[in-house]
Enzyme design. Structure first.
Site, short mmCIF file in Angstrom:
data_model
loop_
_atom_site.label_atom_id
_atom_site.label_comp_id
_atom_site.label_asym_id
_atom_site.label_seq_id
_atom_site.Cartn_x
_atom_site.Cartn_y
_atom_site.Cartn_z
N ALA A 65 0.86 -1.18 0.00
CA ALA A 65 0.00 0.00 0.00
C ALA A 65 0.90 1.23 0.00
O ALA A 65 2.06 1.17 0.43
CB ALA A 65 -0.89 -0.01 1.24
N GLY A 110 0.64 -5.14 0.72
CA GLY A 110 -0.52 -5.29 -0.17
C GLY A 110 -0.21 -6.00 -1.47
O GLY A 110 -1.10 -6.57 -2.10
N GLU A 113 -0.39 -9.58 -0.63
CA GLU A 113 -1.82 -9.85 -0.38
C GLU A 113 -2.59 -9.93 -1.70
O GLU A 113 -3.49 -10.76 -1.85
CB GLU A 113 -2.39 -8.76 0.53
CG GLU A 113 -1.85 -8.85 1.95
CD GLU A 113 -2.21 -7.64 2.81
OE1 GLU A 113 -1.84 -6.50 2.42
OE2 GLU A 113 -2.85 -7.81 3.85
N GLU A 133 4.45 -5.04 7.42
CA GLU A 133 3.63 -4.05 8.12
C GLU A 133 4.08 -3.78 9.55
O GLU A 133 4.01 -2.65 10.02
CB GLU A 133 2.15 -4.48 8.12
CG GLU A 133 1.45 -4.34 6.77
CD GLU A 133 1.65 -5.53 5.85
OE1 GLU A 133 2.46 -6.44 6.18
OE2 GLU A 133 0.98 -5.58 4.81
N1 COA Z 1 4.55 3.21 -0.59
C1 COA Z 1 4.95 4.37 -1.12
N2 COA Z 1 6.09 4.53 -1.83
C2 COA Z 1 6.85 3.44 -1.99
C3 COA Z 1 6.51 2.19 -1.46
C4 COA Z 1 5.30 2.11 -0.73
N3 COA Z 1 4.88 0.94 -0.21
N4 COA Z 1 7.48 1.31 -1.79
C5 COA Z 1 8.39 2.00 -2.50
N5 COA Z 1 8.02 3.28 -2.63
C6 COA Z 1 8.71 4.35 -3.34
C7 COA Z 1 9.90 4.90 -2.54
O1 COA Z 1 9.47 5.84 -1.58
C8 COA Z 1 10.72 5.51 -3.65
O2 COA Z 1 10.12 6.72 -4.02
P1 COA Z 1 11.07 8.04 -4.28
O3 COA Z 1 11.98 7.63 -5.40
O4 COA Z 1 10.09 9.10 -4.67
O5 COA Z 1 11.80 8.27 -3.01
C9 COA Z 1 10.50 4.55 -4.80
O6 COA Z 1 9.29 3.84 -4.52
C10 COA Z 1 11.62 3.52 -4.96
O7 COA Z 1 11.76 2.85 -3.71
P2 COA Z 1 13.18 2.75 -2.92
O8 COA Z 1 12.87 2.54 -1.47
O9 COA Z 1 14.04 3.90 -3.27
O10 COA Z 1 13.79 1.44 -3.59
P3 COA Z 1 14.80 0.40 -2.91
O11 COA Z 1 15.24 -0.52 -3.99
O12 COA Z 1 15.85 1.12 -2.12
O13 COA Z 1 13.93 -0.44 -1.85
C11 COA Z 1 11.98 -1.66 -1.12
C12 COA Z 1 12.89 -1.26 -2.31
C13 COA Z 1 10.79 -2.42 -1.70
C14 COA Z 1 12.76 -2.60 -0.17
C15 COA Z 1 11.53 -0.41 -0.36
O14 COA Z 1 11.00 0.52 -1.30
C16 COA Z 1 10.47 -0.66 0.69
O15 COA Z 1 10.78 -1.15 1.76
N6 COA Z 1 9.20 -0.30 0.40
C17 COA Z 1 8.13 -0.38 1.34
C18 COA Z 1 7.63 -1.80 1.46
C19 COA Z 1 6.53 -1.88 2.50
O16 COA Z 1 6.73 -1.63 3.67
N7 COA Z 1 5.33 -2.25 2.04
C20 COA Z 1 4.19 -2.43 2.91
C21 COA Z 1 3.41 -1.21 3.02
S1 COA Z 1 2.05 -1.46 4.15
#
Ligand code: COA
Length: 259
Positions: A65, A110, A113, A133
């Site tokens: 999400a 999500g 999910e 989460e």
């Molecule tokens: N919601 C909003 N934005 C998200 C996102 C999310 N769930 N997952 C990734 N993004 C965005 C990042 O903020 C970043 O945006 P920006 O370039 O404007 O800063 C872009 O996507 C790229 O992500 P980034 O974190 O830079 O890539 P990464 O390769 O370093 O890491 C992940 C990849 C997937 C490990 C990391 O993005 C992450 O942990 N995301 C969240 C996952 C999460 O907690 N999901 C559950 C949500 S309830």
């Protein structure tokens, strides 16, 4: 409708829905969730569609999400956001046409999910799964606390839910979270081949298998097998059943019509 955050393409009776917000790793904001709901409804209602292939553009399937939106929500908004998303995912799960998640990269929160709400999951070797989460101080809201234990067992589900750890495709396969792992370059062709194999079967039979599993899964066994018996009887009244039996006895391929 015109889609902005996903693409919807139909070929060979397969509706390919590609989540297309790669700059945010396909994170599900409200607008994208709405489009997913419209897309699955379009696929379900179109006569030229018999199956759904769901995937993501870029290096993520769906990275969860949209945390920027979650950060702003209060309790009431959070509950209704979860309920809205759950309704959309349920439309994938209850689709009479098979839904297959081709998981090309991150399937987190999500995203995992959403994949679990599909009937079948294929993973690229590059896919990564997790329910992070707890790291954000919340519980999953789109079904993971219920679908994950049903898929992989309570102990493994709790490990993923409580640690928030990410697992690779091989581990996801080992614990039963995905049906198959294939090289990244072969993911979509393998997904299309699997759906093609299902599309060759009787569509009413396929739809009723899905419904029997969905409706029967949480019923007491006696009620669930009674449901199965009623579908077994019902399908015996179809043209497809007559065709399937006749084709076998005549040693020729089937020509199902879905009636
Ligand atoms: N919601 C909003 N934005 C998200 C996102 C999310 N769930 N997952 C990734 N993004 C965005 C990042 O903020 C970043 O945006 P920006 O370039 O404007 O800063 C872009 O996507 C790229 O992500 P980034 O974190 O830079 O890539 P990464 O390769 O370093 O890491 C992940 C990849 C997937 C490990 C990391 O993005 C992450 O942990 N995301 C969240 C996952 C999460 O907690 N999901 C559950 C949500 S309830």
């Amino acid at each position: 409708m015109g889609y902005e955050l996903l693409t919807f393409q139909v070929a060979d009776r397969i509706a390919a829905i590609t989540v297309n917000r790669p700059d945010k790793l396909n994170a599900l904001n409200d607008a994208l969730m709405h489009e997913l709901g419209v897309a699955i409804d379009e696929a379900r209602s179109r006569d030229d569609v018999g199956a759904v292939l769901l995937t993501g553009a870029g290096r993520a399937f769906v990275a969860g999400a949209d945390i920027a939106e979650l950060a702003e929500q209060n309790a009431v908004e959070g509950k209704s956001r979860a309920e809205r998303g759950q309704r959309v995912f349920r439309r994938f799960e209850q689709s009479p046409k098979p839904t297959l998640a081709a998981v090309n990269g991150f399937a987190l929160g999500g995203g995992c999910e959403l994949a679990m709400a599909c009937h079948i999951r294929l993973a690229s070797e590059a896919a990564k799964f997790g329910q992070p989460e707890v790291k954000l101080g919340i519980v999953p809201g789109y079904g993971a606390t219920q679908r994950l234990p049903r898929l992989v067992g309570k102990g493994r589900a709790l490990q993923l839910l409580l640690t928030g750890e990410m697992i690779d495709a091989a581990e996801a396969y080992r614990i039963g979270l995905v049906n198959r792992v294939v090289p990244a370059a072969e993911l979509l062709s393998a997904a299309r081949a699997m759906l093609g194999g299902i599309l060759a079967q009787g569509p009413l039979a396929v739809a009723h298998c899905i419904e029997a599993v969905d409706r029967g899964y949480d019923l007491p066994l006696d009620d669930a097998i009674a449901l199965e018996a009623s579908y077994f009887g019902l399908l015996s009244a179809t043209t497809d059943k007559a065709e399937g039996m006749r084709a076998f006895l005549d040693k020729r391929p089937t020509r199902f019509e879905g009636r």
